[in-house]
Write a protein that holds these residues in place. Structure first.
Motif, short mmCIF file in Angstrom:
data_model
loop_
_atom_site.label_atom_id
_atom_site.label_comp_id
_atom_site.label_asym_id
_atom_site.label_seq_id
_atom_site.Cartn_x
_atom_site.Cartn_y
_atom_site.Cartn_z
N ASP A 9 0.82 -1.21 0.00
CA ASP A 9 0.00 0.00 0.00
C ASP A 9 0.86 1.25 0.00
O ASP A 9 0.55 2.24 -0.68
N SER B 123 2.20 1.81 -3.42
CA SER B 123 1.16 2.00 -4.43
C SER B 123 0.74 3.46 -4.52
O SER B 123 0.30 3.92 -5.59
N ASP C 286 -7.09 9.26 -5.43
CA ASP C 286 -6.83 7.83 -5.26
C ASP C 286 -8.12 7.02 -5.41
O ASP C 286 -8.11 5.93 -5.97
N THR D 23 -8.64 3.49 -7.40
CA THR D 23 -8.82 2.23 -6.69
C THR D 23 -10.27 1.93 -6.33
O THR D 23 -10.61 0.79 -6.01
N GLN E 149 -11.51 2.98 -3.61
CA GLN E 149 -11.44 2.81 -2.16
C GLN E 149 -10.99 4.11 -1.52
O GLN E 149 -10.42 4.98 -2.18
N ARG F 123 -8.48 5.68 1.21
CA ARG F 123 -7.25 5.31 1.93
C ARG F 123 -6.61 6.54 2.57
O ARG F 123 -5.41 6.79 2.41
N GLY G 6 -10.63 0.68 -10.01
CA GLY G 6 -10.27 -0.69 -9.70
C GLY G 6 -9.97 -1.56 -10.88
O GLY G 6 -9.61 -2.74 -10.71
N LEU H 232 -2.85 -2.01 -10.13
CA LEU H 232 -2.61 -1.43 -8.80
C LEU H 232 -3.62 -1.96 -7.79
O LEU H 232 -3.27 -2.42 -6.70
N THR H 233 -4.91 -1.94 -8.16
CA THR H 233 -5.95 -2.42 -7.25
C THR H 233 -5.88 -3.94 -7.09
O THR H 233 -6.08 -4.47 -5.99
N ARG I 22 -3.28 -4.79 -4.57
CA ARG I 22 -3.68 -4.48 -3.20
C ARG I 22 -4.60 -5.55 -2.63
O ARG I 22 -4.65 -5.77 -1.44
N LYS I 23 -5.37 -6.22 -3.50
CA LYS I 23 -6.34 -7.21 -3.03
C LYS I 23 -5.73 -8.59 -2.84
O LYS I 23 -6.38 -9.49 -2.32
#
Length: 526
Positions: free
Chosen positions: A238, A241, A392, A396, A398, A400, A515, A519-520, A523-524
């Motif tokens: 993270d 990223s 961001d 993504t 999301q 953060r 997403g 990159l996403t 992260r998952k």
């Protein structure tokens, strides 16, 4: 996704949250403005040792900053996050511990004592700072409201910096001891208690992002030992990223250019006043007080400048002011007007025997210009930070805030550490001796070079980055509109112009946003 009804911040929310910078900027004003001078003058430490004490703890925060940000982000769907708050749990922990700040100012201790105490305080400082910084971005999504939060923060920080600079004068006058270590101990006690008080205010007057209906339905997973062991891997994934967001990379350069230049200046300036201007603790305190008052005025102006002309232009104007001040300090050294033994406030008082308009100009003009530039340099990066989680989110899908706050503080701390260590080492290598009545000419030349050339060189980094930075009010409005469209399932921009704005800010093609990118996916991964 059903979004919860947004709350509207009131004036007490702005100032209640902003009061946290009494700890944020207030502690840094004391640390960068006084500790190097205190250690070398009253604790029998060399400039190199003082630099190491101020620098090494910040290197340790390469772990603590992103860890606190990551853990804070991921507490949202846990029992603690829902009952207490994923941010506020950290704030509640530090409240009773912050008065330990005063222990730094106990004289007669060893190098390792000061290092250990400063490490403990820096850990507490980080535990507060990272969660606190995220709250403004969580409390509102509106561009102007975010700017007001940043303004309240920096104004409070500048007020605390004024207190940090002027408090020694008040203590000296009250207790009758000029240039006494007791002055700093009392200051440490006062600030330690204030730090706890302002964290209580933050807890009372701020809130975290409301839960959506989908989030409320999430059942927290049971403890997974394998996931816990992989926490450092996910955390640093993270961490790195965030650097793949173009606006954030540019922002870091702007941030460091403005702040590290001030770290170098703050560390060396008390030594500059003591050697080049032949001033004592009172004169150092007076000049820093004037500078911080000018910074307070600058922030009031900068709030409107950022809203009207954008952060990048305001930042460049600020560099011009600070750079002009540094060149005037160089001129003061070269021309060498008679300043020895002067009391700044007496020089400004027409009823004083020391009244001198010429001397007042030499002392006031550069320090006021420095304050006007530094206030805006402080405000711009933290105003911009509140918008970065929005950029961001477009990439993504999301939120953060904690990770971005952790990365910003991590990069700042490491760079600040290196800057302070380097500043202390250069001054020490130049031959500075704290208890010497007069420094050698070579030593004075080194100190002048650090105070003038050091900040200018660092600011050039931010100046270059500012010419490519496009995150401003109109572009943020376009970004937020596109985020709502992406959330609704759209895969193409509302217009080519809107697509170009979003792609410029994120650094990603539009069809890979929300997403739909590596990159996403990274992260998952577990």
């Amino acid at each position: 996704m059903v979004r919860s009804q947004a709350r509207t911040p009131r004036w007490w929310n702005y100032w209640g949250w902003g009061s946290g910078d009494m700890l944020g900027a207030g502690a840094q004003a004391v640390v960068t403005g006084w500790l190097f001078y205190f250690f070398t003058t009253f604790c029998d430490l060399t400039p190199v040792e003082a630099g190491l004490i101020l620098g090494l703890p910040r290197l340790l925060e390469a772990i603590t900053c992103p860890l606190i940000g990551y853990v804070s982000d991921n507490l949202r769907n846990t029992w603690i996050g829902r009952r207490i708050g994923r941010r506020k749990i950290f704030l509640l922990i530090v409240i009773p511990l912050l008065p330990c700040f005063a222990l730094i100012f106990v004289t007669g201790q060893t190098f390792f004592y000061y290092l250990a105490v400063f490490i403990v305080f820096e850990l507490l400082y980080t535990m507060f700072l990272i969660p606190w910084e995220t709250l403004a971005a969580e409390m509102t999504r509106d561009y102007r409201e975010k700017a007001r939060f940043a303004g309240a923060r920096i104004l409070t920080g500048q007020a605390s910096a004024i207190l940090a600079s002027y408090l020694p004068i008040l203590i000296i006058d009250a207790f009758g001891g000029r240039d006494s270590a007791q002055t700093f101990l009392i200051m440490g006690v006062v600030f330690g208690l204030l730090f706890s008080l302002v964290v209580i205010l933050v807890v009372c007057f701020s809130w975290e992002r409301p839960y959506t209906g989908e989030e409320k339905a999430i059942v927290a997973p049971p403890f997974d030992a394998r996931a816990a062991l992989l926490l450092p891997v996910r955390m640093f994934r993270d961490l790195f990223s965030t650097l793949r967001i173009r606006a954030f990379r540019q922002h870091l350069s702007i941030y460091l250019g403005g702040y590290i230049s001030q770290d170098v200046f703050n560390t060396a300036f008390p030594i500059f006043v003591a050697t080049v201007m032949m001033g004592a603790t009172v004169m150092i305190s007076q000049m820093m007080t004037v500078m911080y008052v000018a910074q307070l005025v600058s922030v009031m102006i900068a709030i409107q400048l950022v809203i009207r002309i954008g952060p990048a232009v305001a930042y460049r104007v600020a560099i011009g002011f600070f750079g002009a001040a540094l060149l005037l300090f160089l001129a003061l050294y070269l021309i060498r007007p008679e300043l020895a033994g002067r009391d700044l406030f007496a020089v400004l008082n027409p009823g004083s025997a020391l009244f001198s308009p010429a001397t007042a100009l030499w002392l006031l003009v550069p320090i006021v210009l420095a304050g006007l530039g530094r206030g805006t340099l402080n405000f711009v990066p933290w105003s911009v930070y509140n918008y970065l989680p929005d950029v961001d989110e477009a990439v993504t899908g999301q939120r953060r805030e904690g990770v971005f706050a952790g990365v910003m503080t991590l990069v700042r701390k490491v760079a600040q550490s290196l800057a302070i260590i380097a500043t202390g080492w250069i001054i020490g290598a130049g031959g500075y001796v704290a208890d010497a009545p007069v420094q050698s000419q070579g030593t004075v030349n080194v100190i002048v070079g650090v105070v003038v050339a050091g900040p200018i060189l660092v600011m050039l980094i931010g100046l270059i980055a500012s010419w490519r930075f496009r995150l401003n009010g109109p572009n943020h409005a376009v970004l937020m509109t596109e985020i709502e469209r992406l959330r609704a399932g759209e895969t193409t921009p509302a217009s080519p112009e809107a697509g170009a704005v979003v792609q410029d800010l994120t650094g990603w093609p539009y069809d890979r946003l929300w997403g739909r990118n590596r990159l996403t996916a990274e992260r998952k991964q577990p």
